[in-house]
Each structure stands twice: as C-alpha cells, then as structure tokens.
Design an enzyme around this catalytic site. Structure first.
Site: not given
Length: 387
Positions: A258, A262, A269, A281
């Site tokens: 997973r 990212n 971030h 974002h």
C-alpha cells in the site's frame, strides 16, 4: 441489442469491488441515491450525515430520501477542507452521536470532499469502536483517493493525518453529477491523484490524459452525462479506483504494497503543513511527484524520459511542479516527522520505471537537497491551483 439496451448499458453504474477482510463496493455513475439503503443494510436505524456548509442542500435531499425509506436521519455540519480534521470537530461529532443515542446498529454517511470522508471515517471507527460508514464523495480527489481504501485521519499541530485508523467503509457512491458544480481548480487538483495512479500502476491513465489535457480540464465534470468527455472521465475515475482497490485489497494497513499509493506524498504533506493547508492537496502531490521523480533520476534509478513525462503531463493540466527554494530546511524537518518515516530514516516511494514503484530509504542528504534544487523556484508559485 436495441438502441434502448445500448443506452441502458452505457448509463448503468459501474461497480468496483474492494476485497479484503471486509469487502465493499464502489459504485460509479449518476442518480445513485437509490443505492444507499443497500449499502447501509437493513439493520441500520439511525443515520448521521456529516457534511460541510456548502453541501447542506444536498445533505438535506439525502436526509429526506433516507427518512422516506424509514430511517431516522440527522445532519452534522462541519468546517470545510482541512479545518474539519481536528480533535475538536471529531469531539463535536461524537457529541451529536451520543445525544442521538447512536448504537452499533446505526451508521454515518459522509457527503463532501476528502477531508470530510477522512473525518467521518475516523468518527465512525472510534464511536463504540466502530459503526458503519458510507462515503458519498463530491470531489474528484475524494472519489479516486480519500473515500476508497479505509484510511481515516485527523491532523494535529505536528502534522497531517498523524491520528487515524484503518477502517473500510460499508460502501462508496461516486455520483458524477457532483462534479458538475466543482470549481475548475478543485477538479485539476483531483487530477494529480489520477495521474499518480497512472505512474505507479496503470499507464493507460497517462495516455488518456495526454490525448487531450486541455479538453479534459475544460470539460471537467460539466461535460454532460451523454458526452464523449464524460466517457473519458468515467474511465479515468474507474481505472484510478481499480488501482487503489487492488492495492488496499491486498494490504489494508500499509504493511508493504500500500505504500506505493504514497507516491509524491511525503513532500506533499510537508508542503501542506508549511503552507498551513492553504495549498490544495493535489497541487502539493504534484510537486511531490516531481520531487521524487528527480530524486530517483539522481539516484540512477529512473531515466530522463520518465522524469520529463512527469513534468509534461502535470503542467499540461495546470498543476504546479515547483516550490519555493527557501523552504527546504523547514520541509525537511517536517518530513522527518512523517508517519512513513522510521526513526530518523526518511523513506520515499520512487519509480524504477513506469509502473514499477519501489522504495528509497535513507537517501544521502546531499542527494535530497540536489533533487529539491531541481524543483525549486526563486519565489512562491503564482499558479491559481496553489492558492
């Protein structure tokens, strides 16, 4: 097949199944409100609809429909965007649930963008240690990213999403009609997560965007349900969701695979926090992808052509690929607190080639600084998308 049959087939909802211990469906189409009771289930009695002020009218329509179906439904209005993702707002929602006597047989419905789904999922996962939640995302970014996958979270002063849970929803309804009123720059910001899925797993996504980037942006969600533009948009959304569904179905809790989702997010971030969440974002993710592409190139892992393709496709839809050069030390400090780090070891998702994501751990500080220099601007970007 008759013309009526072809029309029905073309307008029928598309369903993406997210596997795992708690499988659920993501439904993509139009006029999907009738699908909500099936996702909630017959055992649910009370429903809390969490929405922002901008979505109150739509939430009222959802509430009225649920009441007509025999549910008890109430609304909880929360702040817009990242302002919703705080302990104070979560506590407010817990108070509403408590005052309405919500039990484990009741449910939450989120209606809004990614911040709303993050908050609603977190509240649902923590109330009585978990009640059902169904997401109705109303932005492109929420449809392809935040609403799917079961990651929930709120922010703290120290960083984004540092408090959260892994909690799969009972279902997701992606109604394309919601995109018709989406501001252009919100739509463009959502394209960053779509393009990310193309780079890490499905190059066909990149080809679809590259075929007509200006047309895609101009049509956006306002293309009309019978247009060829919507066919392309629907395919982009479905392909992006399928990428995420495949990954989270194998790795819900980010133990390994997973992490590829990212891609671009570590720097993104940090930018969001440094900018006090004034940046969208998707805009931050765009810069973050450009950064890790340059990082992989400098590390000898990615060729120039793929790096150039990042810059070309992101700029073609109006996304930023640079950030102010005087913020590196501040960004580096924030990244060291990122939840993907391990101790003092910075970790980045990079590409070894198109659709070949990998991990780069503990890169040399001079390499990091050199990659940042490649995306640095002398002054803050003036792109509207970033404001």
């Amino acid at each position: 097949m008759t013309e009526t049959d072809r029309t029905t087939a073309a307008t029928a909802p598309r369903v993406v199944r997210v596997e795992g211990e708690r499988p659920y469906d993501v439904v993509i189409g139009r006029r999907l409100l009738g699908e909500l009771p099936a996702l909630l289930g017959a055992d649910v009695q009370r429903v809390l609809i969490i929405c922002t002020e901008a979505m109150t009218a739509s939430a009222d329509a959802v509430r009225e429909d649920l009441v007509a179906q025999g549910y008890q439904a109430i609304l909880a209005e929360v702040p817009d965007a990242e302002g919703a993702k705080s302990a104070e707002v979560a506590s407010f929602c817990w108070g509403v649930l408590g005052q309405a006597d919500f039990t484990r047989s009741d449910a939450i419905v989120s209606l809004g963008g990614g911040a709303t789904t993050d908050l609603a999922g977190f509240v649902a996962s923590t109330w009585l240690r978990g009640i059902k939640v169904v997401h109705i995302p109303t932005t492109l970014l929420a449809m392809v990213d935040a609403a799917v996958g079961g990651k929930t979270g709120i922010n703290t002063a120290e960083g984004k999403n540092l408090v959260g849970t892994f909690f799969p929803p009972a279902g997701v309804l992606c109604d394309l009609a919601a995109l018709e009123s989406l501001p252009k720059w919100d739509f463009v910001a959502g394209l960053a997560e779509v393009i990310k899925c193309g780079f890490i797993a499905d190059p066909r996504i990149l080809e679809l965007v590259e075929a007509d980037p200006a047309g895609l942006v101009e049509r956006g969600g306002a293309s009309g349900e019978d247009s060829a533009g919507e066919d392309v948009l629907t395919e982009l959304i479905e392909r992006s969701i399928r990428v995420k569904a495949r990954v989270v179905g194998e790795d819900l809790t980010e133990a390994g695979l997973r992490e590829i989702l990212n891609y671009g997010h570590t720097l993104a971030h940090a930018i969001e926090q440094v900018e006090r969440y004034a940046w969208r974002h998707g805009a931050a993710v765009s810069v973050g992808m450009m950064f890790v592409a340059e990082l992989a190139r400098l590390a000898g892992r990615l060729d120039d052509a793929v790096v150039d393709r990042h810059r070309d496709i992101l700029t073609s839809v109006g996304l930023p690929v640079t950030y102010r050069g005087d913020r590196w030390e501040q960004l580096l400090a924030v990244m060291r607190r990122d939840k993907k780090s391990r101790g003092d070891l910075l970790r980045f998702v990079v590409l070894d080639d198109l659709a070949r994501p990998a991990r780069l751990e503990g890169p040399d500080p001079t390499l990091l600084a050199a990659a940042y220099a490649e995306i640095s601007a002398d002054a803050p970007t003036t792109r509207t998308i970033s404001l």
